[in-house]
Design a protein around this motif. Sequence first.
Motif, short mmCIF file in Angstrom:
data_model
loop_
_atom_site.label_atom_id
_atom_site.label_comp_id
_atom_site.label_asym_id
_atom_site.label_seq_id
_atom_site.Cartn_x
_atom_site.Cartn_y
_atom_site.Cartn_z
N ILE A 1 25.04 23.13 26.23
CA ILE A 1 23.89 22.47 25.61
C ILE A 1 24.27 21.02 25.33
CG2 ILE A 1 22.32 22.40 23.64
CD1 ILE A 1 22.71 25.33 23.25
N SER A 2 23.50 20.10 25.85
CA SER A 2 23.78 18.69 25.61
C SER A 2 22.61 18.07 24.85
CB SER A 2 23.95 17.96 26.94
OG SER A 2 25.28 17.55 27.07
N ARG A 3 22.83 16.86 24.36
CA ARG A 3 21.72 16.19 23.70
C ARG A 3 21.83 14.68 23.85
NH1 ARG A 3 21.75 16.01 17.28
NH2 ARG A 3 20.07 14.57 17.77
N SER A 4 20.67 14.03 23.72
CA SER A 4 20.68 12.58 23.59
C SER A 4 20.20 12.28 22.17
CB SER A 4 19.77 11.94 24.61
OG SER A 4 18.42 12.15 24.23
N PHE A 5 20.25 11.00 21.81
CA PHE A 5 19.99 10.64 20.42
C PHE A 5 18.83 9.66 20.31
CE2 PHE A 5 24.28 11.94 20.92
CZ PHE A 5 24.58 12.69 19.80
N GLN A 6 18.22 9.70 19.14
CA GLN A 6 17.13 8.77 18.86
C GLN A 6 17.63 7.33 19.00
OE1 GLN A 6 15.26 9.72 15.17
NE2 GLN A 6 13.83 8.01 15.32
N VAL A 7 18.81 7.07 18.41
CA VAL A 7 19.47 5.79 18.63
C VAL A 7 20.56 6.07 19.67
CG1 VAL A 7 20.85 3.97 17.61
CG2 VAL A 7 19.05 5.06 16.28
N ALA A 8 20.43 5.48 20.85
CA ALA A 8 21.33 5.79 21.95
C ALA A 8 22.79 5.70 21.53
CB ALA A 8 21.05 4.86 23.12
N GLN A 9 23.55 6.75 21.81
CA GLN A 9 24.96 6.77 21.46
C GLN A 9 25.81 6.55 22.71
OE1 GLN A 9 26.11 7.07 18.33
NE2 GLN A 9 24.08 7.33 17.46
N VAL A 10 26.19 5.30 22.90
CA VAL A 10 27.06 4.99 24.04
C VAL A 10 28.31 4.30 23.49
CG1 VAL A 10 25.15 4.81 25.66
CG2 VAL A 10 25.88 2.79 24.39
N PHE A 11 29.22 3.90 24.39
CA PHE A 11 30.41 3.18 23.95
C PHE A 11 30.19 1.69 24.21
CE2 PHE A 11 32.14 7.36 25.52
CZ PHE A 11 32.20 7.92 24.25
N PRO A 12 29.79 0.94 23.18
CA PRO A 12 29.29 -0.42 23.39
C PRO A 12 30.30 -1.40 23.99
CG PRO A 12 29.50 0.09 21.05
CD PRO A 12 29.67 1.36 21.79
N THR A 13 31.60 -1.22 23.72
CA THR A 13 32.54 -2.22 24.24
C THR A 13 32.91 -1.96 25.70
OG1 THR A 13 34.53 -1.02 23.57
CG2 THR A 13 33.56 -2.52 21.94
#
Lengths: 298, 264, 317
Positions: B85-97
């Motif tokens: 089970i995976s999910r995405s987020f309302q505020v995108a959770q990525v690795f910004p740097t």
Amino acid sequence: MLTAFAIFSDGLVYAAYLFLVAVGLTLIFGVMKILNVTHGSFYAFGAYGAATAAGVWYDRGLNDAGGLLFMVAFAMLIGLVIGIVLERGILRFVYGRDEVVVVLVTYAVFLILEDVLVLVWGARSFTAYQPMIAAGSIDIGDLTLSNYDIGLVVLAGALAAFCYWALKYTRYGRLLTVVIFDRETAAAFGINVRVLYTVTFIIGAMLGALGGAMMAPKISVTLGIGVEVIVLAFAVVAIGGMGSIEGALIGALIVGIARAASVHLVPQLELFVIYAVMALVLGFRPYGLFSQVQPRKI
Amino acid sequence: MNANTSPILAVRDLEKTFGSVVAARDISVSVPAQQTVGIIGANGAGKTTFVNMITGHLAPSKGSILFEGRDITGLPSRAITRLGISRSFQVAQVFPTMTVIENMRIASAIARGRDSMLGLMSTPLDTPETAREADAALELFQIARYRDARAATLPQGVRKLLDIAMAVAGAPRLLLLDEPTSGISIEEKFGLMEVVMSALKTRRITVLFVEHDMDIVGRFADRVLAFYDGTVIADETPEAVLANPQVQTLISGTRAHGAGAAHA
Amino acid sequence: MRMGSTVLGALAFAALAAIAPLLPPWLISLATIAFANALVVLGLIILWRTGLVPFGQALFYAIGAYAVALIGRYTPIRDVFFVVFVGAVAAGIVAYLIGFLLARYREIFFAMLSLAMSMILYGILVKTETLGSTDGFHVEAGSFLGWRPQGGTRNLAIFWLVLAYCAIAAWLVAYYFRSVAGSLTHPIRDNEIRVEFLGVSVDRLIHLKLVVSGVLAGIGGALAALAVQHVDPAMSYWTTSGGFVFVTILAGAGSVAAAFVGSLLFELVRSIAVTLVPGEWQMILGTALLLTILFLPEGLGSLVSRLRQRWRRGTAP
């Protein structure tokens, strides 16, 4: 019973010392989010400065009461100067960098100041016991208490009360409270955070020097006192919650009593106890008893 | 029951309370494989709480969650992720740097080694397979032209797509999208959803998505769950839900708002 | 390229081992300590990449060292391979145990708690007679699978031993850096939530990194104890930890080689400075650290890679 009382009184004196040392550290952390290793240097410079001042004063045979005042004033003047130089000369260039990086910067400055201390005062040890002697002692039952120690406790208590009052009722204090609580909001309200940083760092430095000056009569002022004191102050502040004045007070009391109990009951554990208490507290309250720093949300 | 008819997700009597506040209650839903389910409801209706419970971010106070017949109630999010089970987020959770391709590669590589610490230590980050997989994912989600941009500099929509692409890297069977179009301009919303939904279709992934825009729900969902006051008040086809008077009255922030006002 | 750096590293260690008999004894002793300490630095680099700075890594260093010393004092076992192994395991176990607490922390809280842990050990060592108290105690000369070299030969043998451990550790750590676990550095600093929802427990990963770095520090301490033939509580004091952090920042976390070159440079500069300007050593240290942080945040190692890039650009057609 006597032991219990001795533990209590020794613990209180030690707690007073710890609070004097830790209050500046926690203030700087609370406002600036800087874990300031240089605080050990402030303490050491304060102690050396006070010892020098004591030499100057008592060599002239001036009266006892003024001596301590002169020592404290001189030490705090040194704290003021170092504080300004460090904040304006170095720290302001690293604001905004990683907290850990800033710790390392203060560590670097601490190393430099350790040698500056030797350049100024040499590798000799100093004493400044005159105020301690002049204060005398009183007997309570079978126990002899130094009046100087009692004074130390009173001073620490007064300082704590003053901090509490100043943070709550003065303009500067209220500004600080806002900054400690929420830096972004503070900036949004038009608070000049930069100026506040400078002022806070200088006050922190002067408090560190005050701690050194007050302890100078009780210790041998010698190399390495800054190294020792900084880890102790860290422990106190970590237990109480970094950035919290009440925390520093409670932390100092806990560590003070724990150490005194250990000294009287199981002397082998003296040093161990302090850090074991710290580990224990942090095990249950990861960010200290009065933490204002929220852990990162996972 | 055989695999074809048993639901991929079966939620029974789910409840979440924070002290005396009831954030979710009496939720029972069963989702068959490869269905696309829209979740609607006003802010605070329990949508995100529901998503958080299924993905392990919150432990339910009561009830059970079965995924492919297996009880996953209260498991930590990482374990649930590993189960599929995976999910995405309302505020995108990525690795910004990191750059977009670096983000994608690490997501692909983690998927290969995540079953144990030993796996993480023995799986190399850069292999031809992960590189190929990562590039393919960027193509699939149509963000390949941002390949070498740092994630911090991405436009909102691209960042959302990257977030979803990373969530899909572990080949999940069930994906929960928490407001995939929030923060996206109205003109871009449909385009973004087209990209996401067609990508997920090719991967045959079952989708639950939280959405405020009823047009989007109507266009992409096979079925709609309407949340109100912590529970599901309607569970029907998009058309039926839209026509449902209770939904129209209770759920503001949707097109039903006007109708609700007319009733008053 | 990857194969290249592995071969290069192996060649470098082999060359050092080969020329060792020709080097002056003082340089051998210095390099022995430098490389033993480089193992600790290597462990610090693992943590530093993830944004963690342990201000108490001397804890594991001291445990490794004391394990060796205690075996020498209370048992007849002298075999260096065995005692270093025990040192590594002891440090690893302690790292594993305190990891349950430490792995929950980040940033300065991690640094402080790590510091507290090392100070607990310091407190115990200083006050415990059976552990040598403040003076510490002598470490017996070791034997190498029955071979008992003396004098200069012994020093050389210890140096070779250290080199062997370093070579193996460097190879393993380089492999680890290329793995997924070793690459989860920026991701953890950037966004732990994303890492968790990719299916990895950040706390457990940090716990793992802690154990790896603890074992490395344990081996470093054990080797240092064998080299110096003495242990004392200062090995666990926070200034020792500070020294390791110092070398790590100075060298930079960019490569495995940085740990060894940085550590060697550090010991060289120190021995020169202590002879020439004994009163200013800490000032030199502090200034160097300050300048590195202000002007070279990726450490001296980044200079090398920058030069290499420029060279490549220059020679490319």
